[in-house]
Design an enzyme around this catalytic site. Structure first.
Site, PDB file in Angstrom:
ATOM      1  N   HIS A 197      83.118 115.014 -58.036  1.00  0.00           N
ATOM      2  CA  HIS A 197      83.525 115.703 -56.801  1.00  0.00           C
ATOM      3  C   HIS A 197      82.723 116.987 -56.584  1.00  0.00           C
ATOM      4  O   HIS A 197      82.219 117.589 -57.528  1.00  0.00           O
ATOM      5  CB  HIS A 197      85.042 115.959 -56.756  1.00  0.00           C
ATOM      6  CG  HIS A 197      85.571 117.038 -57.653  1.00  0.00           C
ATOM      7  ND1 HIS A 197      86.760 116.912 -58.332  1.00  0.00           N
ATOM      8  CD2 HIS A 197      85.109 118.264 -57.968  1.00  0.00           C
ATOM      9  CE1 HIS A 197      87.000 118.014 -59.020  1.00  0.00           C
ATOM     10  NE2 HIS A 197      85.994 118.857 -58.821  1.00  0.00           N
ATOM     11  N   GLU A 254      87.052 114.453 -53.314  1.00  0.00           N
ATOM     12  CA  GLU A 254      87.224 113.507 -54.410  1.00  0.00           C
ATOM     13  C   GLU A 254      86.526 112.188 -54.067  1.00  0.00           C
ATOM     14  O   GLU A 254      86.178 111.951 -52.899  1.00  0.00           O
ATOM     15  CB  GLU A 254      88.735 113.265 -54.621  1.00  0.00           C
ATOM     16  CG  GLU A 254      89.540 114.521 -54.933  1.00  0.00           C
ATOM     17  CD  GLU A 254      89.407 114.985 -56.394  1.00  0.00           C
ATOM     18  OE1 GLU A 254      88.469 114.554 -57.088  1.00  0.00           O
ATOM     19  OE2 GLU A 254      90.254 115.784 -56.816  1.00  0.00           O
ATOM     20  N   ASP A 313      86.941 126.245 -51.193  1.00  0.00           N
ATOM     21  CA  ASP A 313      88.272 125.648 -51.226  1.00  0.00           C
ATOM     22  C   ASP A 313      89.342 126.616 -51.717  1.00  0.00           C
ATOM     23  O   ASP A 313      89.039 127.705 -52.210  1.00  0.00           O
ATOM     24  CB  ASP A 313      88.261 124.370 -52.082  1.00  0.00           C
ATOM     25  CG  ASP A 313      87.432 124.520 -53.357  1.00  0.00           C
ATOM     26  OD1 ASP A 313      87.234 125.654 -53.806  1.00  0.00           O
ATOM     27  OD2 ASP A 313      86.984 123.491 -53.889  1.00  0.00           O
ATOM     28  N   ASN A 369      84.407 113.768 -62.231  1.00  0.00           N
ATOM     29  CA  ASN A 369      84.429 112.509 -61.476  1.00  0.00           C
ATOM     30  C   ASN A 369      83.421 112.536 -60.314  1.00  0.00           C
ATOM     31  O   ASN A 369      83.454 111.685 -59.435  1.00  0.00           O
ATOM     32  CB  ASN A 369      85.840 112.213 -60.941  1.00  0.00           C
ATOM     33  CG  ASN A 369      86.340 113.277 -59.970  1.00  0.00           C
ATOM     34  OD1 ASN A 369      85.632 114.235 -59.655  1.00  0.00           O
ATOM     35  ND2 ASN A 369      87.551 113.106 -59.485  1.00  0.00           N
TER      36      ASN A 369
HETATM   37  C1  F6R Z   1      85.584 124.993 -57.131  1.00  0.00           C
HETATM   38  C2  F6R Z   1      85.275 123.621 -56.752  1.00  0.00           C
HETATM   39  C3  F6R Z   1      85.204 122.506 -57.738  1.00  0.00           C
HETATM   40  C4  F6R Z   1      84.550 122.892 -59.060  1.00  0.00           C
HETATM   41  C5  F6R Z   1      84.494 121.695 -60.006  1.00  0.00           C
HETATM   42  C6  F6R Z   1      83.920 122.083 -61.356  1.00  0.00           C
HETATM   43  O1  F6R Z   1      85.567 125.848 -56.016  1.00  0.00           O
HETATM   44  O2  F6R Z   1      85.090 123.392 -55.601  1.00  0.00           O
HETATM   45  O3  F6R Z   1      84.485 121.448 -57.159  1.00  0.00           O
HETATM   46  O4  F6R Z   1      83.264 123.368 -58.806  1.00  0.00           O
HETATM   47  O5  F6R Z   1      85.765 121.182 -60.172  1.00  0.00           O
HETATM   48  O6  F6R Z   1      84.786 122.978 -61.977  1.00  0.00           O
HETATM   49  P1  F6R Z   1      84.386 123.733 -63.308  1.00  0.00           P
HETATM   50  O7  F6R Z   1      83.226 124.598 -62.992  1.00  0.00           O
HETATM   51  O8  F6R Z   1      85.603 124.540 -63.686  1.00  0.00           O
HETATM   52  O9  F6R Z   1      84.045 122.683 -64.329  1.00  0.00           O
END
Ligand code: F6R
Length: 240
Positions: free
Chosen positions: A137, A142, A67, A135
């Site tokens: 995701h 989401e 992303d 959450n």
């Molecule tokens: C990042 C992504 C997100 C993160 C998730 C966890 O490329 O796609 O899904 O993996 O938000 O983020 P952290 O590791 O910062 O807790």
């Protein structure tokens, strides 16, 4: 689903890097699906160290990232393109032209999503690295995202904007939208490697591993994938 519980973040990162390095050694042309965020940083550091010390080569490896924020150019220090360069690509011998992310500053978001989906048709991930949102995701899919979704424009939830604001000067600077691989693009990977750390992820980990398979908790879809390894520290695993 294979769940490996580690003592802490460092052990999680080492184990995850071992898996990645093994994939690259076995297949020097591997396609690595990569993630940003705090969770994989330690893993990337271990991969960089191994490349330097043991010579594991990424010359013929290509990468596809999950992303990118909408509105940030690749040289913005909060863009995921910048994150990947500074945390991994600048420290291994990868050819930067084999690295791919959705372009957050593309003038036409839908066209950019179409381009990325076409690219993913030709670059099926040998492994897709994932972190987990508090959450549930994965990528920026989401809660409520359809399991057959492909790369799309996402309105980030307040929850995700708040989680990500720690990396910006103020919450007002956090982009409100992102381009994200869809769940179908993630599930096409031959194998999935998730790294999860911290107590704030414990509920999501429990739902993902033991809960109902539902778009309300996007990561629960991973129960349907045949080769998933989840490496979580004991805080993240505390409700299992
Ligand atoms: C990042 C992504 C997100 C993160 C998730 C966890 O490329 O796609 O899904 O993996 O938000 O983020 P952290 O590791 O910062 O807790």
């Amino acid at each position: 689903m294979k769940v490996i519980i580690t003592e802490n973040y460092d052990e999680m990162s080492k184990k995850a890097a071992e898996i990645m390095i093994d994939i690259v050694k076995k297949n020097p042309n591997a396609v690595l699906g990569l993630a940003t965020g705090s969770s994989p940083i330690g893993m990337y550091q271990n991969m960089a160290k191994d490349c330097k010390e043991n010579g594991t080569s990424y010359k013929n490896v290509s990468t596809v990232n999950l992303d990118e924020y909408v509105g940030l150019t690749a040289d913005h220090d909060q863009s995921y393109a910048y994150f990947m360069r500074t945390n991994l690509f600048d420290h291994i011998d990868i050819d930067q032209k084999n690295t791919n992310l959705p372009c957050g500053s593309a003038p036409d978001a839908q066209k950019e999503c179409d381009r990325y989906n076409a690219l993913l048709e030709t670059k099926k991930q040998d492994v897709q690295v994932l972190g987990l949102g508090s959450n549930g995701h994965i990528g920026f899919n989401e809660p409520g995202t359809a399991f057959d979704s492909v790369t799309h424009l996402v309105d980030l939830t307040e929850n995700t904007i708040k989680d990500n604001s720690r990396l910006f000067n103020s919450i007002n600077e956090v982009p409100r939208q992102a381009l994200s691989m869809g769940i179908k693009n993630i599930m096409q990977a031959k194998s999935i490697l998730m790294v999860v750390s911290g107590k704030n992820k414990a509920e999501a980990v429990k739902g993902m591993v033991k809960g109902e398979i539902t778009p309300d908790l996007p990561a629960s879809v991973l129960q349907l994938h045949p080769f998933v390894t989840i490496i979580c520290d004991k805080d993240a695993a505390s409700l299992l």
